[in-house]
Enzyme design. Structure first.
Site, short mmCIF file in Angstrom:
data_model
loop_
_atom_site.label_atom_id
_atom_site.label_comp_id
_atom_site.label_asym_id
_atom_site.label_seq_id
_atom_site.Cartn_x
_atom_site.Cartn_y
_atom_site.Cartn_z
N CYS A 1 98.70 -53.49 87.38
CA CYS A 1 98.16 -54.33 88.45
C CYS A 1 97.80 -53.57 89.71
O CYS A 1 97.30 -54.16 90.67
CB CYS A 1 99.13 -55.47 88.77
N HIS B 1 100.42 -58.12 98.19
CA HIS B 1 100.29 -58.32 96.75
C HIS B 1 100.52 -59.81 96.47
O HIS B 1 99.76 -60.42 95.73
CB HIS B 1 101.29 -57.45 96.00
N GLU C 1 108.20 -57.03 98.70
CA GLU C 1 107.22 -56.52 99.65
C GLU C 1 107.48 -57.00 101.08
O GLU C 1 107.14 -56.30 102.04
CB GLU C 1 105.79 -56.83 99.22
N LYS D 1 95.81 -64.22 96.21
CA LYS D 1 96.12 -64.69 94.85
C LYS D 1 96.43 -66.18 94.85
O LYS D 1 96.33 -66.83 93.81
CB LYS D 1 97.30 -63.90 94.29
N HIS E 1 95.71 -64.13 89.83
CA HIS E 1 96.05 -62.72 89.68
C HIS E 1 95.27 -62.15 88.49
O HIS E 1 95.59 -62.42 87.34
CB HIS E 1 97.57 -62.61 89.45
N PHE F 1 103.45 -53.82 86.89
CA PHE F 1 104.41 -53.56 85.83
C PHE F 1 104.36 -52.07 85.47
O PHE F 1 103.30 -51.47 85.42
CB PHE F 1 104.08 -54.39 84.60
#
Length: 421
Positions: free
Chosen positions: A169, A309, A320, A341, A346, A405
């Site tokens: 990602c 994110h 974050e 998002k 996403h 990931f």
């Protein structure tokens, strides 16, 4: 690194509309593009929603041959490349093609075509032994991610460095960061960079179902993606692409190009900890942010906007938030932070580039897009997340981050041309 790198062209294919104008209009409206999946019957799945792109390839200049040959992700990449080339105004005939490079990010490549062809070959999964006579002659292009870079290179007439970056990602940030470094070091003068992913397919939905990463709020898909909200319960899958023309700033100035902003700093790190897990202290993301800020030459308090994110998972939002506090100090409580998002879902590897497009447009328009569906703030996420409505802000410097990931953490600093560093 001696050369400054400018963004001079933007192309976007995203949920809610094709093209950078439709994309920006949706973001600042606060409406969401998340809905019940229409590409296939989602009934068997735990999470049955996504942010789909309403995309008719013929309407965007793709020929019948291109439509047959190209996976959906490649179609998105080509269409957004054509837009960014036109937007840049760069006369490519006047540039040595060996000095034009390509850097494309993708997490899952040709998933759409691969799954479609597997269903044909296996008769809907009934046959273990498949008949190769039914294989599409173009299946190889979907199987090999490098086809994305070759298609973008063909669209741009680029004969310089070419690469596909696949870091989950963070692919979209990392592809642009890599392109920026090639220009800065003098290996290229112009780079076509960005990312594309089309993961809305049964196999991708099943994978995220298995680890319960996506939201099961199927009765209310428009409000399912709610980063930093106390009631969040996972992300909503999306799809899309964003491509950019990056060029040496002096080259851009010499031709009188419009400069959206400069890619002033970039860093990426891997946590070497867990495939999907994140520690709540945010140390790994903080390390990437710290190095991107140092490379850009700005001070933490110079950041005017943070594009988070903001996936809407419990652990990411805490991670974050802690990283912003660790790197920006008290300024973290004053700077607006938001997650797009919440609006467009996403799109895995593509989202980092789509978010860079949002950041560049935020600088151009003096407007910060909101975090939609944020009505019950999580006490552990106590920053200014610009809930529900866009906000007018003078934006000269942006921090955008990504988390993927595999433990990938990336950060990028964009600045307006002429901003003191």
């Amino acid at each position: 690194m001696n050369r400054q790198v400018a963004i001079t062209g933007i192309g976007v294919v995203a949920p809610g509309g094709v093209g950078k104008k439709a994309f920006w209009d949706l973001l600042v409206s606060g409406r969401t593009a998340t809905r019940t999946i229409s590409f296939f019957d989602p009934a068997p799945f735990r999470s049955q929603m996504a942010a789909e792109v309403d995309f008719v390839p013929e309407e965007h200049g793709l020929t019948p041959r291109e439509i047959r040959r190209l996976d959906r992700a490649a179609q998105f990449a080509v269409v957004s490349t054509r837009e960014c080339l036109e937007d840049s105004g760069l006369l490519f005939a006047g540039v040595d093609p060996t000095r034009i490079g390509v850097s494309v990010g993708s997490a899952v490549g040709g998933t759409t075509a691969l799954e479609r062809e597997y269903l044909v070959l296996s008769d809907g999964g009934k046959e273990w032994e498949v008949d190769p006579r039914y294989i599409s002659p173009h299946l190889y292009d979907a199987f090999v991610p490098s086809s994305l870079a070759s298609e973008v290179g063909r669209a741009a007439g680029a004969e310089g460095p070419a690469a596909v970056v696949s870091t989950g990602c963070t692919s979209g940030i990392d592809a642009v960061g890599y392109a920026r470094d090639l220009i800065a070091e003098g290996s290229a003068d112009v780079m076509i960079a960005g990312a594309a992913d089309t993961p809305i397919s049964p196999i991708a939905v099943a994978c995220f179902d298995a680890i319960k990463a996506t939201s099961p709020r199927n009765d209310d898909p428009a409000h399912a993606s709610r980063p930093f909200d106390r009631t969040r319960n996972g992300f909503v899958l999306g799809e899309g692409a964003a491509m950019f023309v990056l060029e040496d700033l002096e080259h851009a100035r010499a031709r009188g190009a419009h400069v959206y902003g400069l890619v002033a700093g970039y860093a990426t790190r891997c946590n070497a900890y867990h495939m999907t897990g994140l520690k709540p202290d945010g140390r790994e993301m903080a390390e990437a942010i710290r190095h991107a800020i140092a490379e850009s030459g700005i001070a933490p308090e110079d950041v005017d906007y943070v594009n988070a994110h903001g996936s809407g998972t419990k652990q990411n939002d805490r991670h974050e938030t802690a990283a912003f506090k660790a790197t920006l100090g008290e300024h973290a409580y004053r700077v607006p932070v938001s997650s797009i998002k919440s609006v467009i879902g996403h799109s895995l590897g593509a989202i980092g580039s789509i978010e860079i497009a949002a950041c560049a447009l935020a600088m151009q328009n003096g407007m910060v897009p909101p975090t939609a569906n944020l009505h019950e703030p999580d006490p552990e996420c106590d920053l200014d997340y610009v809930p529900n409505e866009a906000r007018a802000v003078d934006v000269d410097t942006v921090l955008t981050v990504g988390s993927g990931f595999g433990g990938f953490q990336s950060a990028m600093i964009l600045t307006r041309e002429g901003t003191d560093a």
